[in-house]
Write an enzyme that holds these catalytic residues in place. Structure first.
Site, PDB file in Angstrom:
ATOM      1  N   PRO A   1     -33.601 -27.221 -11.169  1.00 47.53           N
ATOM      2  CA  PRO A   1     -33.090 -26.725 -10.171  1.00 47.53           C
ATOM      3  C   PRO A   1     -33.766 -25.247  -9.648  1.00 47.53           C
ATOM      4  CG  PRO A   1     -32.152 -26.034 -12.453  1.00 47.53           C
ATOM      5  CD  PRO A   1     -32.379 -27.039 -12.115  1.00 47.53           C
ATOM      6  N   ASN A   2     -33.586 -24.506  -8.840  1.00 50.32           N
ATOM      7  CA  ASN A   2     -35.063 -24.151  -8.245  1.00 50.32           C
ATOM      8  C   ASN A   2     -36.080 -23.733  -7.994  1.00 50.32           C
ATOM      9  OD1 ASN A   2     -32.694 -22.085  -7.888  1.00 50.32           O
ATOM     10  ND2 ASN A   2     -32.290 -21.965  -9.613  1.00 50.32           N
TER      11      ASN A   2
ATOM     12  N   ARG B   1     -39.905 -18.539  -4.630  1.00 48.24           N
ATOM     13  CA  ARG B   1     -39.394 -18.066  -5.692  1.00 48.24           C
ATOM     14  C   ARG B   1     -40.338 -16.742  -6.707  1.00 48.24           C
ATOM     15  NH1 ARG B   1     -37.348 -20.953 -10.883  1.00 48.24           N
ATOM     16  NH2 ARG B   1     -36.520 -20.040 -11.451  1.00 48.24           N
TER      17      ARG B   1
ATOM     18  N   TYR C   1     -43.519 -17.085 -11.156  1.00 52.39           N
ATOM     19  CA  TYR C   1     -43.594 -18.545 -10.441  1.00 52.39           C
ATOM     20  C   TYR C   1     -44.733 -18.835 -10.727  1.00 52.39           C
ATOM     21  CZ  TYR C   1     -39.079 -18.306 -13.218  1.00 52.39           C
ATOM     22  OH  TYR C   1     -38.186 -18.438 -13.545  1.00 52.39           O
TER      23      TYR C   1
ATOM     24  N   ASN D   1     -39.360 -30.279 -16.666  1.00 57.16           N
ATOM     25  CA  ASN D   1     -38.995 -28.347 -16.414  1.00 57.16           C
ATOM     26  C   ASN D   1     -37.583 -28.563 -16.164  1.00 57.16           C
ATOM     27  OD1 ASN D   1     -38.963 -26.162 -16.218  1.00 57.16           O
ATOM     28  ND2 ASN D   1     -41.038 -25.492 -15.106  1.00 57.16           N
TER      29      ASN D   1
ATOM     30  N   ALA E   1     -33.054 -23.267 -15.076  1.00 56.93           N
ATOM     31  CA  ALA E   1     -32.228 -22.818 -16.293  1.00 56.93           C
ATOM     32  C   ALA E   1     -31.363 -23.827 -16.634  1.00 56.93           C
ATOM     33  CB  ALA E   1     -31.326 -22.170 -15.722  1.00 56.93           C
TER      34      ALA E   1
ATOM     35  N   GLU F   1     -41.412 -31.154 -22.459  1.00 55.53           N
ATOM     36  CA  GLU F   1     -40.986 -30.274 -21.162  1.00 55.53           C
ATOM     37  C   GLU F   1     -41.804 -29.170 -21.231  1.00 55.53           C
ATOM     38  OE1 GLU F   1     -38.081 -28.315 -24.079  1.00 55.53           O
ATOM     39  OE2 GLU F   1     -37.385 -26.577 -23.108  1.00 55.53           O
TER      40      GLU F   1
ATOM     41  N   HIS G   1     -42.803 -25.401 -19.224  1.00 54.33           N
ATOM     42  CA  HIS G   1     -41.874 -24.297 -18.664  1.00 54.33           C
ATOM     43  C   HIS G   1     -43.252 -23.441 -17.909  1.00 54.33           C
ATOM     44  CE1 HIS G   1     -37.860 -24.686 -20.249  1.00 54.33           C
ATOM     45  NE2 HIS G   1     -39.151 -24.878 -20.936  1.00 54.33           N
ATOM     46  N   LEU G   2     -43.300 -22.847 -16.888  1.00 52.64           N
ATOM     47  CA  LEU G   2     -44.132 -21.893 -15.817  1.00 52.64           C
ATOM     48  C   LEU G   2     -44.331 -21.016 -16.784  1.00 52.64           C
ATOM     49  CD1 LEU G   2     -43.326 -23.256 -11.676  1.00 52.64           C
ATOM     50  CD2 LEU G   2     -45.474 -23.990 -12.981  1.00 52.64           C
ATOM     51  N   SER G   3     -43.627 -20.619 -16.786  1.00 52.67           N
ATOM     52  CA  SER G   3     -43.505 -19.067 -17.527  1.00 52.67           C
ATOM     53  C   SER G   3     -43.400 -19.436 -19.386  1.00 52.67           C
ATOM     54  CB  SER G   3     -42.473 -18.251 -16.650  1.00 52.67           C
ATOM     55  OG  SER G   3     -40.719 -18.809 -17.994  1.00 52.67           O
TER      56      SER G   3
ATOM     57  N   ARG H   1     -39.330 -13.202 -22.207  1.00 51.44           N
ATOM     58  CA  ARG H   1     -39.056 -12.930 -20.867  1.00 51.44           C
ATOM     59  C   ARG H   1     -37.526 -12.240 -21.399  1.00 51.44           C
ATOM     60  NH1 ARG H   1     -38.588 -16.949 -15.949  1.00 51.44           N
ATOM     61  NH2 ARG H   1     -37.698 -15.168 -15.088  1.00 51.44           N
TER      62      ARG H   1
ATOM     63  N   ARG I   1     -33.152 -16.629 -22.272  1.00 52.24           N
ATOM     64  CA  ARG I   1     -34.391 -17.273 -22.264  1.00 52.24           C
ATOM     65  C   ARG I   1     -35.071 -18.429 -23.325  1.00 52.24           C
ATOM     66  NH1 ARG I   1     -34.814 -17.701 -16.080  1.00 52.24           N
ATOM     67  NH2 ARG I   1     -34.943 -15.309 -15.146  1.00 52.24           N
TER      68      ARG I   1
HETATM   69  C1  DQA Z   1     -38.725 -21.615 -16.197  1.00 54.86           C
HETATM   70  C2  DQA Z   1     -38.115 -20.924 -17.062  1.00 54.86           C
HETATM   71  C3  DQA Z   1     -36.355 -20.983 -16.966  1.00 54.86           C
HETATM   72  O1  DQA Z   1     -35.864 -19.614 -17.437  1.00 54.86           O
HETATM   73  C4  DQA Z   1     -36.151 -20.357 -15.104  1.00 54.86           C
HETATM   74  O2  DQA Z   1     -34.542 -20.438 -15.372  1.00 54.86           O
HETATM   75  C5  DQA Z   1     -36.370 -21.136 -14.739  1.00 54.86           C
HETATM   76  C6  DQA Z   1     -37.971 -21.816 -14.726  1.00 54.86           C
HETATM   77  C7  DQA Z   1     -40.324 -21.771 -16.154  1.00 54.86           C
HETATM   78  O3  DQA Z   1     -41.031 -22.509 -15.470  1.00 54.86           O
HETATM   79  O4  DQA Z   1     -40.631 -20.921 -16.219  1.00 54.86           O
HETATM   80  O5  DQA Z   1     -36.118 -21.418 -14.059  1.00 54.86           O
HETATM   81  O6  DQA Z   1     -38.506 -23.166 -17.089  1.00 54.86           O
END
Ligand code: DQA
Length: 150
Positions: A17-18, A25, A30, A81, A84, A105, A107-109, A114, A118
């Site tokens: 999601p997102n 965003r 990101y 990825n 959330a 798995e 994660h961009l960040s 953070r 998270r």
């Molecule tokens: C994320 C990190 C998650 O905490 C966040 O909810 C995302 C993106 C990342 O790619 O850094 O939507 O997975």
């Protein structure tokens, strides 16, 4: 019938999601790359590695679980990825647990750097490995790992 000598290995890149809003965003977190740009780039990266990469994104939990079941049934390697969902979604974790192929798995960040909510991923216990904090390059590394592991 597929011939492993000539047919590239299929890999699913699944974004939660997102992530469809990448580029718009919170670019300070990101980045400026859009999801469409990321998808095109990963298809190219995959081609160079002898992989047939398909990039999908959904905001729907049911859709993501269906794709994870598809990977489980077809033994398809996955770059995931979970966004959330990583932090609380046991149904997504349960679906990942059914995949016997490599699952990376991404994660961009750097989620460890953070907010504390998270820091933990409920999905991580069921994946081959996790890459976090390297931006879009994390997906390239995940694909390189999958190619090397075949
Ligand atoms: C994320 C990190 C998650 O905490 C966040 O909810 C995302 C993106 C990342 O790619 O850094 O939507 O997975």
């Amino acid at each position: 019938m597929t011939d492993p000598a000539t047919d590239p290995t299929r890999v699913l890149v699944l974004n939660g999601p997102n992530l469809g809003r990448l580029g718009r965003r919170q670019p300070e977190i990101y980045g400026h790359t859009t999801h469409a740009q990321l998808a095109d780039h990963l298809v190219e990266t995959g081609r160079g590695l002898g992989l047939e990469v398909e990039v999908r994104q959904t905001d729907s939990e049911a859709q993501m679980i269906a794709w994870l079941h598809e990977a489980a049934d077809g033994s398809v390697p996955v770059v995931l990825n979970p966004a959330a969902w990583s932090h609380y979604n046991i149904a997504i974790a349960d679906a990942v647990a059914q995949i016997d192929a490599v699952v990376v798995e991404v994660h961009l960040s750097n989620i460890a750097k953070r907010e504390s909510f998270r820091h933990h991923s409920v999905v991580s216990a069921y994946v081959t490995g996790t890459i976090a904090g390297l931006g879009p390059g994390g997906y390239d590394l995940a694909l390189a790992h999958i190619a090397a592991s075949l």
